[in-house]
Design a protein around this motif. Structure first.
Motif, PDB file in Angstrom:
ATOM      1  N   GLY A  88       0.814  -1.215   0.000  1.00 48.80           N
ATOM      2  CA  GLY A  88       0.000   0.000   0.000  1.00 48.80           C
ATOM      3  C   GLY A  88       0.843   1.259   0.000  1.00 48.80           C
ATOM      4  O   GLY A  88       0.424   2.280   0.541  1.00 48.80           O
ATOM      5  N   GLY A  89       2.016   1.201  -0.592  1.00 52.74           N
ATOM      6  CA  GLY A  89       2.893   2.366  -0.653  1.00 52.74           C
ATOM      7  C   GLY A  89       3.945   2.203  -1.728  1.00 52.74           C
ATOM      8  O   GLY A  89       4.099   1.130  -2.327  1.00 52.74           O
ATOM      9  N   THR A 132      13.106  -6.378  -4.028  1.00 51.83           N
ATOM     10  CA  THR A 132      12.348  -5.144  -3.841  1.00 51.83           C
ATOM     11  C   THR A 132      10.930  -5.406  -4.331  1.00 51.83           C
ATOM     12  O   THR A 132      10.731  -5.673  -5.514  1.00 51.83           O
ATOM     13  N   THR A 133       9.947  -5.348  -3.409  1.00 51.05           N
ATOM     14  CA  THR A 133       8.577  -5.708  -3.749  1.00 51.05           C
ATOM     15  C   THR A 133       7.609  -4.652  -3.237  1.00 51.05           C
ATOM     16  O   THR A 133       7.673  -4.264  -2.075  1.00 51.05           O
ATOM     17  N   SER A 134       6.727  -4.221  -4.121  1.00 45.74           N
ATOM     18  CA  SER A 134       5.674  -3.281  -3.745  1.00 45.74           C
ATOM     19  C   SER A 134       4.332  -3.849  -4.179  1.00 45.74           C
ATOM     20  O   SER A 134       4.174  -4.270  -5.328  1.00 45.74           O
ATOM     21  N   ILE A 135       3.380  -3.881  -3.247  1.00 42.23           N
ATOM     22  CA  ILE A 135       2.030  -4.335  -3.553  1.00 42.23           C
ATOM     23  C   ILE A 135       1.115  -3.126  -3.437  1.00 42.23           C
ATOM     24  O   ILE A 135       1.077  -2.479  -2.391  1.00 42.23           O
ATOM     25  N   MET A 136       0.405  -2.811  -4.509  1.00 42.57           N
ATOM     26  CA  MET A 136      -0.456  -1.629  -4.608  1.00 42.57           C
ATOM     27  C   MET A 136       0.357  -0.341  -4.460  1.00 42.57           C
ATOM     28  O   MET A 136      -0.038   0.581  -3.752  1.00 42.57           O
ATOM     29  N   GLY A 137       1.498  -0.306  -5.135  1.00 43.87           N
ATOM     30  CA  GLY A 137       2.333   0.881  -5.136  1.00 43.87           C
ATOM     31  C   GLY A 137       3.370   0.786  -6.239  1.00 43.87           C
ATOM     32  O   GLY A 137       3.584  -0.271  -6.839  1.00 43.87           O
TER      33      GLY A 137
END
Length: 167
Positions: free
Chosen positions: A68-69, A83-88
């Motif tokens: 969320g970021g 490096t992982t982003s979920i909903m961002g």
């Protein structure tokens, strides 16, 4: 005298533990609802953020995860893990280095041409992927529940038909 020795031992132990924590610069960092800033003199192992963003100027020895970021690797930043982003989104500036995979689910990966990524770069842009990932298990669960209810009702009807009526 014994009480004094016990108190001195307790105080010495607390001082040793406190000094060990102050010199340990490689601790994991976790934050919710508040952005994380990794400066050039920080060297955390893993950095995890829920409903906030991560800004990296220095070096991260482990994985970086934001749910969320956004994740922003500024000039000269280095990440040795995934490096992982979920909903961002993930932004990689010039002269940044990522030793492993860079993945954005429900977001985009924006990368400068001078940014180095040694692993795979994956971006599942848009919210439809997230809806699909969440919706399919719910539909399957609903179908299984409907099948169970139908079987129970079928068995109840079948057993009610075979019961003799006595007066």
């Amino acid at each position: 005298m014994l009480r004094l020795i016990c108190r001195l031992a307790a105080v010495t132990t607390m001082l040793l533990v406190a000094s060990a924590y102050s010199f340990a610069g490689n601790a994991d960092r976790f934050q919710t609802n508040h952005d994380i800033h990794v400066e050039t003199d920080d060297n955390p192992n893993d950095v995890t953020c829920f409903h906030c963003s991560i800004y990296i100027r220095g070096e991260v020895r482990g994985d970086v995860t934001a749910i969320g970021g956004n994740i922003v690797l500024e000039n000269g930043a280095q990440v040795h893990g995934d490096t992982t982003s979920i909903m961002g989104d993930i932004h990689l500036a010039a002269d940044t280095n990522s030793d492993r995979d860079v993945t954005a689910v429900g977001g985009a990966v924006r990368r400068d041409s001078q940014a180095a990524v040694k692993g795979d770069v994956t971006a599942l842009e848009g919210q439809s992927w997230l809806a699909l990932i969440l919706l399919v298990p719910l539909v399957l669960l609903g179908g299984m529940l409907a099948l169970i209810v139908w079987l129970v009702l079928w068995l109840v009807r079948r057993t009610n038909q075979n019961v003799p009526v006595t007066a």
